[in-house]
Design a protein around this motif. Structure first.
Motif, PDB file in Angstrom:
ATOM      1  N   MET A   1       0.829  -1.210   0.000  1.00  0.00           N
ATOM      2  CA  MET A   1       0.000   0.000   0.000  1.00  0.00           C
ATOM      3  C   MET A   1       0.863   1.259   0.000  1.00  0.00           C
ATOM      4  SD  MET A   1      -3.123   0.909  -0.031  1.00  0.00           S
ATOM      5  CE  MET A   1      -4.069   2.407   0.210  1.00  0.00           C
ATOM      6  N   SER A   2       1.950   1.246   0.831  1.00  0.00           N
ATOM      7  CA  SER A   2       2.850   2.403   0.875  1.00  0.00           C
ATOM      8  C   SER A   2       3.556   2.596  -0.467  1.00  0.00           C
ATOM      9  CB  SER A   2       3.876   2.210   1.989  1.00  0.00           C
ATOM     10  OG  SER A   2       4.651   1.032   1.735  1.00  0.00           O
ATOM     11  N   ASN A   3       3.923   1.470  -1.137  1.00  0.00           N
ATOM     12  CA  ASN A   3       4.559   1.595  -2.461  1.00  0.00           C
ATOM     13  C   ASN A   3       3.605   2.221  -3.461  1.00  0.00           C
ATOM     14  OD1 ASN A   3       6.939   0.391  -1.556  1.00  0.00           O
ATOM     15  ND2 ASN A   3       6.148  -1.677  -1.926  1.00  0.00           N
ATOM     16  N   ILE A   4       2.330   1.847  -3.382  1.00  0.00           N
ATOM     17  CA  ILE A   4       1.341   2.425  -4.327  1.00  0.00           C
ATOM     18  C   ILE A   4       1.188   3.908  -4.078  1.00  0.00           C
ATOM     19  CG2 ILE A   4      -1.080   2.391  -5.008  1.00  0.00           C
ATOM     20  CD1 ILE A   4      -1.110  -0.601  -4.390  1.00  0.00           C
ATOM     21  N   LEU A   5       1.076   4.281  -2.783  1.00  0.00           N
ATOM     22  CA  LEU A   5       0.932   5.714  -2.470  1.00  0.00           C
ATOM     23  C   LEU A   5       2.189   6.486  -2.848  1.00  0.00           C
ATOM     24  CD1 LEU A   5      -0.917   5.557   0.960  1.00  0.00           C
ATOM     25  CD2 LEU A   5      -1.832   6.275  -1.239  1.00  0.00           C
ATOM     26  N   THR A   6       3.378   5.848  -2.637  1.00  0.00           N
ATOM     27  CA  THR A   6       4.626   6.524  -3.035  1.00  0.00           C
ATOM     28  C   THR A   6       4.674   6.720  -4.543  1.00  0.00           C
ATOM     29  OG1 THR A   6       5.717   5.458  -1.164  1.00  0.00           O
ATOM     30  CG2 THR A   6       7.120   6.415  -2.865  1.00  0.00           C
ATOM     31  N   GLU A  11       4.110  10.281  -9.155  1.00  0.00           N
ATOM     32  CA  GLU A  11       3.423  10.648 -10.399  1.00  0.00           C
ATOM     33  C   GLU A  11       2.831  12.045 -10.301  1.00  0.00           C
ATOM     34  OE1 GLU A  11       4.370   7.483 -12.690  1.00  0.00           O
ATOM     35  OE2 GLU A  11       3.081   9.115 -13.303  1.00  0.00           O
ATOM     36  N   ILE A  12       2.242  12.352  -9.132  1.00  0.00           N
ATOM     37  CA  ILE A  12       1.668  13.706  -8.951  1.00  0.00           C
ATOM     38  C   ILE A  12       2.768  14.756  -8.971  1.00  0.00           C
ATOM     39  CG2 ILE A  12       0.458  15.183  -7.296  1.00  0.00           C
ATOM     40  CD1 ILE A  12      -1.112  12.712  -6.416  1.00  0.00           C
ATOM     41  N   ALA A  13       3.933  14.453  -8.328  1.00  0.00           N
ATOM     42  CA  ALA A  13       5.047  15.406  -8.321  1.00  0.00           C
ATOM     43  C   ALA A  13       5.581  15.637  -9.738  1.00  0.00           C
ATOM     44  CB  ALA A  13       6.162  14.896  -7.401  1.00  0.00           C
ATOM     45  N   SER A  14       5.712  14.521 -10.521  1.00  0.00           N
ATOM     46  CA  SER A  14       6.169  14.677 -11.913  1.00  0.00           C
ATOM     47  C   SER A  14       5.173  15.479 -12.736  1.00  0.00           C
ATOM     48  CB  SER A  14       6.387  13.306 -12.533  1.00  0.00           C
ATOM     49  OG  SER A  14       5.169  12.581 -12.567  1.00  0.00           O
ATOM     50  N   TYR A  15       3.882  15.217 -12.480  1.00  0.00           N
ATOM     51  CA  TYR A  15       2.853  16.002 -13.207  1.00  0.00           C
ATOM     52  C   TYR A  15       2.919  17.479 -12.843  1.00  0.00           C
ATOM     53  CZ  TYR A  15      -1.742  17.747 -14.498  1.00  0.00           C
ATOM     54  OH  TYR A  15      -2.755  18.480 -15.017  1.00  0.00           O
ATOM     55  N   ILE A  16       3.145  17.745 -11.533  1.00  0.00           N
ATOM     56  CA  ILE A  16       3.264  19.141 -11.094  1.00  0.00           C
ATOM     57  C   ILE A  16       4.499  19.786 -11.706  1.00  0.00           C
ATOM     58  CG2 ILE A  16       3.657  20.585  -9.063  1.00  0.00           C
ATOM     59  CD1 ILE A  16       1.991  18.554  -7.463  1.00  0.00           C
ATOM     60  N   GLN A  17       5.638  19.032 -11.737  1.00  0.00           N
ATOM     61  CA  GLN A  17       6.867  19.569 -12.325  1.00  0.00           C
ATOM     62  C   GLN A  17       6.673  19.857 -13.805  1.00  0.00           C
ATOM     63  OE1 GLN A  17      10.212  17.039 -11.717  1.00  0.00           O
ATOM     64  NE2 GLN A  17      11.724  18.496 -12.505  1.00  0.00           N
ATOM     65  N   SER A 155      -0.415  29.552  -9.353  1.00  0.00           N
ATOM     66  CA  SER A 155      -0.718  29.575  -7.916  1.00  0.00           C
ATOM     67  C   SER A 155      -1.872  28.647  -7.585  1.00  0.00           C
ATOM     68  CB  SER A 155      -1.055  31.010  -7.483  1.00  0.00           C
ATOM     69  OG  SER A 155       0.034  31.876  -7.730  1.00  0.00           O
ATOM     70  N   ILE A 156      -2.924  28.650  -8.445  1.00  0.00           N
ATOM     71  CA  ILE A 156      -4.083  27.782  -8.198  1.00  0.00           C
ATOM     72  C   ILE A 156      -3.678  26.316  -8.293  1.00  0.00           C
ATOM     73  CG2 ILE A 156      -6.332  27.075  -9.105  1.00  0.00           C
ATOM     74  CD1 ILE A 156      -6.753  30.000  -9.907  1.00  0.00           C
ATOM     75  N   VAL A 157      -2.926  25.971  -9.368  1.00  0.00           N
ATOM     76  CA  VAL A 157      -2.505  24.576  -9.548  1.00  0.00           C
ATOM     77  C   VAL A 157      -1.595  24.133  -8.407  1.00  0.00           C
ATOM     78  CG1 VAL A 157      -1.178  23.031 -11.044  1.00  0.00           C
ATOM     79  CG2 VAL A 157      -2.802  24.633 -12.044  1.00  0.00           C
ATOM     80  N   TYR A 158      -0.705  25.042  -8.017  1.00  0.00           N
ATOM     81  CA  TYR A 158       0.201  24.698  -6.922  1.00  0.00           C
ATOM     82  C   TYR A 158      -0.558  24.504  -5.615  1.00  0.00           C
ATOM     83  CZ  TYR A 158       4.075  25.051  -3.619  1.00  0.00           C
ATOM     84  OH  TYR A 158       4.968  24.806  -2.616  1.00  0.00           O
ATOM     85  N   GLY A 159      -1.554  25.386  -5.369  1.00  0.00           N
ATOM     86  CA  GLY A 159      -2.357  25.245  -4.151  1.00  0.00           C
ATOM     87  C   GLY A 159      -3.157  23.951  -4.133  1.00  0.00           C
ATOM     88  N   ILE A 160      -3.768  23.625  -5.312  1.00  0.00           N
ATOM     89  CA  ILE A 160      -4.575  22.397  -5.380  1.00  0.00           C
ATOM     90  C   ILE A 160      -3.696  21.160  -5.183  1.00  0.00           C
ATOM     91  CG2 ILE A 160      -5.978  20.965  -6.920  1.00  0.00           C
ATOM     92  CD1 ILE A 160      -7.063  23.562  -8.120  1.00  0.00           C
ATOM     93  N   THR A 161      -2.558  21.145  -5.862  1.00  0.00           N
ATOM     94  CA  THR A 161      -1.661  19.990  -5.722  1.00  0.00           C
ATOM     95  C   THR A 161      -1.111  19.890  -4.305  1.00  0.00           C
ATOM     96  OG1 THR A 161       0.117  21.415  -6.593  1.00  0.00           O
ATOM     97  CG2 THR A 161      -1.007  19.931  -8.145  1.00  0.00           C
ATOM     98  N   SER A 162      -0.828  21.035  -3.693  1.00  0.00           N
ATOM     99  CA  SER A 162      -0.357  21.001  -2.304  1.00  0.00           C
ATOM    100  C   SER A 162      -1.431  20.460  -1.378  1.00  0.00           C
ATOM    101  CB  SER A 162       0.065  22.408  -1.863  1.00  0.00           C
ATOM    102  OG  SER A 162       1.116  22.890  -2.667  1.00  0.00           O
ATOM    103  N   ALA A 163      -2.680  20.907  -1.611  1.00  0.00           N
ATOM    104  CA  ALA A 163      -3.784  20.407  -0.780  1.00  0.00           C
ATOM    105  C   ALA A 163      -3.993  18.905  -0.972  1.00  0.00           C
ATOM    106  CB  ALA A 163      -5.067  21.170  -1.111  1.00  0.00           C
ATOM    107  N   ILE A 164      -3.897  18.444  -2.246  1.00  0.00           N
ATOM    108  CA  ILE A 164      -4.081  17.008  -2.511  1.00  0.00           C
ATOM    109  C   ILE A 164      -2.977  16.193  -1.850  1.00  0.00           C
ATOM    110  CG2 ILE A 164      -4.067  15.267  -4.338  1.00  0.00           C
ATOM    111  CD1 ILE A 164      -5.455  17.326  -6.128  1.00  0.00           C
ATOM    112  N   SER A 165      -1.739  16.671  -1.994  1.00  0.00           N
ATOM    113  CA  SER A 165      -0.631  15.931  -1.377  1.00  0.00           C
ATOM    114  C   SER A 165      -0.744  15.928   0.152  1.00  0.00           C
ATOM    115  CB  SER A 165       0.698  16.559  -1.798  1.00  0.00           C
ATOM    116  OG  SER A 165       0.778  17.912  -1.361  1.00  0.00           O
ATOM    117  N   TRP A 166      -1.167  17.087   0.710  1.00  0.00           N
ATOM    118  CA  TRP A 166      -1.359  17.143   2.166  1.00  0.00           C
ATOM    119  C   TRP A 166      -2.468  16.205   2.612  1.00  0.00           C
ATOM    120  CZ3 TRP A 166      -5.640  18.913   4.968  1.00  0.00           C
ATOM    121  CH2 TRP A 166      -5.449  19.034   6.345  1.00  0.00           C
ATOM    122  N   ALA A 167      -3.576  16.157   1.836  1.00  0.00           N
ATOM    123  CA  ALA A 167      -4.688  15.267   2.187  1.00  0.00           C
ATOM    124  C   ALA A 167      -4.258  13.798   2.096  1.00  0.00           C
ATOM    125  CB  ALA A 167      -5.884  15.529   1.282  1.00  0.00           C
TER     126      ALA A 167
END
Length: 328
Positions: A1-6, A11-17, A155-167
């Motif tokens: 499960m941790s490997n899947i979340l990692t 993937e989310i970090a690469s998409y954000i980058q 700023s919006i995309v960064y905020g949304i991605t930050s919120a998703i990663s935090w959640a």
């Protein structure tokens, strides 16, 4: 499960980058385009201003040439006056006065034309300066708006991605805490139950089996009791009232008619009695209306029984949601 979340987090970090690099390229292109537009506007304004200044220099040189022309003309008139010095005093005075008047007129005309040109040039220069300021304001506003869109989007995309990663991180931490709590509870339960003797466990299982058997035994007794009660209720002739036998008449026709009428009356009374009795138990009178079908067919005891076991109307087989007692 941790490997899947990692993996999902990577993937989310690469998409954000990738999104950030794309937005940076778009912002750089918009900045270069704004700089090019700004330099083009400045070049056009400077060209127009240089043309205006050249025009002003040309008009100034033309006015100076006109002054020189007037001076040369004055010199010519003075030389002519010197040549005609032998003429009469009146003619000379008249010509001198004419020349002075013409000279004054030309000087005033020159001054008026020069003042008009200076006013027009000053007004044109003020208009060009205001137009330059307006173009500068438009260019700066355009660059600001063009830069504001990508910055706001980033700023919006960064905020949304930050919120998703935090959640996701919070959910994962909460899941780990719950899993650790469950494991600790199971360990404590295992520790507490590990010293229970097998005989006690066997006794508990035996008690459960005996309780279930007794419960099903009571349920079967209740079922057979209801079946016996229904069978007894179906034998309505056991509860029929006793009617007196008809009086035997002398004549056969009258006797047959009396028997027929008496049988019809008995059937009618039986039908009326059956219509008033409950359709299930045939012991009590009907006193409850079933809802929503509104059938008037059961007594209060049978209504309570079917509501506990199977709440279905015995006439239309519809589901019974409520009942209404009727007092007659």
């Amino acid at each position: 499960m941790s490997n899947i979340l990692t993996h999902i987090t990577h993937e989310i970090a690469s998409y954000i980058q990738c999104t950030g690099s794309t937005l940076a390229n778009i912002f750089q292109f918009v900045t270069l385009f704004g700089k090019f537009l700004w330099q083009s506007i400045i070049f056009i304004v400077e060209t127009v201003i240089s043309c205006v200044f050249n025009l002003a220099d040309g008009l100034s040189s033309a006015s100076n040439d006109f002054v020189l022309f007037i001076q040369d003309l004055t010199d010519i008139f003075e030389s002519v006056l010197k040549i005609l010095g032998d003429t009469g005093d009146h003619i000379v005075l008249a010509i001198i006065s004419f020349v002075n008047s013409f000279k004054t007129l030309l000087i005033q005309l020159h001054l008026s034309i020069h003042a008009i040109f200076e006013s027009v040039l000053h007004l044109f220069l003020c208009t060009l300066i205001n137009a330059k300021a307006l173009l500068i304001l438009i260019g700066n506003s355009t660059i600001f708006l063009v830069q504001l869109g990508p910055n706001l989007l980033f700023s919006i995309v960064y905020g949304i991605t930050s919120a998703i990663s935090w959640a996701l991180q919070l959910t994962w931490d909460y899941f780990l805490r719950i899993a650790n709590a469950i494991l600790a509870f199971l360990k404590s339960v295992h520790y507490e139950l590990s010293d229970i003797p097998p005989s006690s466990l066997f006794g508990v299982l035996l008690a459960i089996v005996i309780s279930l058997g007794f419960f099903f035994f009571l349920k079967s007794i209740l079922f057979y009791w209801r079946m016996a009660k229904s069978w007894i209720a179906e034998k309505s002739w056991l509860r029929m009232p006793k009617f007196k036998r008809p009086h035997l008449l002398q004549q056969g026709g009258k006797l047959e008619m009396e028997i027929h009428s008496t049988g019809h009356l008995l059937r009618q009374l039986e039908q009326e009695r059956e219509d008033k009795l409950c359709v299930i138990c045939h012991d009590h009178f009907k006193c409850v209306i079933l809802l929503p079908c509104r059938h008037f067919c059961l007594c209060q005891t049978c209504v309570d029984t079917i509501q506990e076991s199977n709440p279905i109307c015995p006439l239309c087989r519809h589901f019974v949601t409520d009942s209404l007692k009727v007092y007659t």
